[in-house]
Design an enzyme around this catalytic site. Sequence first.
Site, mmCIF file in Angstrom:
data_model
loop_
_atom_site.group_PDB
_atom_site.id
_atom_site.type_symbol
_atom_site.label_atom_id
_atom_site.label_comp_id
_atom_site.label_asym_id
_atom_site.label_seq_id
_atom_site.Cartn_x
_atom_site.Cartn_y
_atom_site.Cartn_z
ATOM 1 N N LYS A 1 0.880 -1.089 0.014
ATOM 2 C CA LYS A 1 0.051 -0.212 -0.167
ATOM 3 C C LYS A 1 1.021 1.088 -0.091
ATOM 4 O O LYS A 1 0.423 2.434 -0.648
ATOM 5 C CB LYS A 1 -0.999 0.086 1.263
ATOM 6 C CG LYS A 1 -2.056 -0.931 1.250
ATOM 7 C CD LYS A 1 -3.105 -0.689 1.851
ATOM 8 C CE LYS A 1 -4.430 -1.651 1.829
ATOM 9 N NZ LYS A 1 -5.379 -1.277 3.169
ATOM 10 N N LYS B 1 -5.851 -10.943 -7.149
ATOM 11 C CA LYS B 1 -7.099 -11.292 -6.208
ATOM 12 C C LYS B 1 -8.244 -10.287 -6.804
ATOM 13 O O LYS B 1 -7.959 -9.279 -7.181
ATOM 14 C CB LYS B 1 -6.976 -11.358 -4.737
ATOM 15 C CG LYS B 1 -8.120 -11.438 -3.865
ATOM 16 C CD LYS B 1 -7.688 -11.441 -2.595
ATOM 17 C CE LYS B 1 -8.622 -10.695 -1.670
ATOM 18 N NZ LYS B 1 -8.169 -10.611 -0.073
ATOM 19 N N LYS C 1 -12.033 -4.746 -4.826
ATOM 20 C CA LYS C 1 -13.038 -3.763 -5.124
ATOM 21 C C LYS C 1 -12.390 -2.410 -5.621
ATOM 22 O O LYS C 1 -13.256 -1.696 -6.191
ATOM 23 C CB LYS C 1 -13.727 -3.537 -3.716
ATOM 24 C CG LYS C 1 -12.947 -3.399 -2.494
ATOM 25 C CD LYS C 1 -13.861 -3.401 -1.262
ATOM 26 C CE LYS C 1 -13.088 -3.471 0.079
ATOM 27 N NZ LYS C 1 -13.579 -4.162 1.188
#
Length: 334
Positions: free
Chosen positions: A118, A200, A203
């Site tokens: 991140k 993966k 969203k």
Amino acid sequence: MEANAPAKKRIFSGIQPSGELTLGSYMGAIKNWVSLQDEYNCLYCIVDMHAITVRQNPADLRRRSVNQLAQYIACGLDPAKNIMFIQSHVPQHAELSWVLGCYTQFGELSRMTQFKDKAAKHADNITAGLFTYPVLMAADILVYQADLVPVGQDQKQHVELCRDIAQRFNGVYGDTFTLPEPFIPKMGARVMSLGDPTSKMSKSDPDGCVYMMDKPEDIMCKFKRAVTDCDACVKFDKENKPGISNLLSIYCAATGKTVDEAEAAFAGQGYGIFKPAVAESVIELLRPIREEAERLTADKAYLESVYKDGAQKASYLAEKTLRKVYKKVGFVAR
Ligand code: TRP
């Protein structure tokens, strides 16, 4: 219930309202949570405090937090069986997080792979909150003395850090925290992105992802565009055919069929038949969930009653742990 049946184990898990819930959230997490609700005492949280570790639009965050609760319930989580609540409504998470942060090493947090990922993605906004995210997660779990934490493989490192912090604290002050274990569903479908089947389904990647609330025509369109390969043979082969393997897993999770059955059903048929069939299976799986979530989302008073009740119950449990911890570290009783 028998008079001296063993106490049910406690489970804690949560999802960030940092984006709309996806097919991956359902197949990889919530569906599994539903299957645990009768045998365990479960707390299922909407972790809005984690969501602000990267910048959020306030109106969207608020709307998604409440809608996420509607979607939890629409998926089959029963508010009478589980404690469902919003993290920021229970101040003990933040309070315990501060204490635990004083028993966590800088080096440990620097080694967290999610932090490194991140930080690379949000290089212009690497905050202290992003860095200490795993400490807040440890507080989520430890404040309820949870035994088991259902999470995906990607969160295992965080649960292990949580255990290390708990063990360290217990070592200094005596038994305080239950040591939690990650509870990774063995065959829980790990749903991959439709655009890049080696990562993966996320969203934050609208193209590769099917949202739980997507309309049937959008779901159809997304599956028709899913990345596959060019040998036109419906066969499970993760190495060489990651796209088709992902679609097969989704189809099997949606229909309850085995991979062998699915391969047999599509033998000799091209992707032009297979992809819409996968889409149909997902459309039928999500249709009742979407309809129920839409109905619940419109009922603000009901949702409010659920999250208020949840916060009250959660806070009662959390306060017991927090009081013990404050006493052990030497704070004066309030
Ligand atoms: N970090 C988790 C995720 O991104 C969300 C989360 C926050 C969580 N606190 C938790 C999961 C506690 C399990 C237990 O998926």
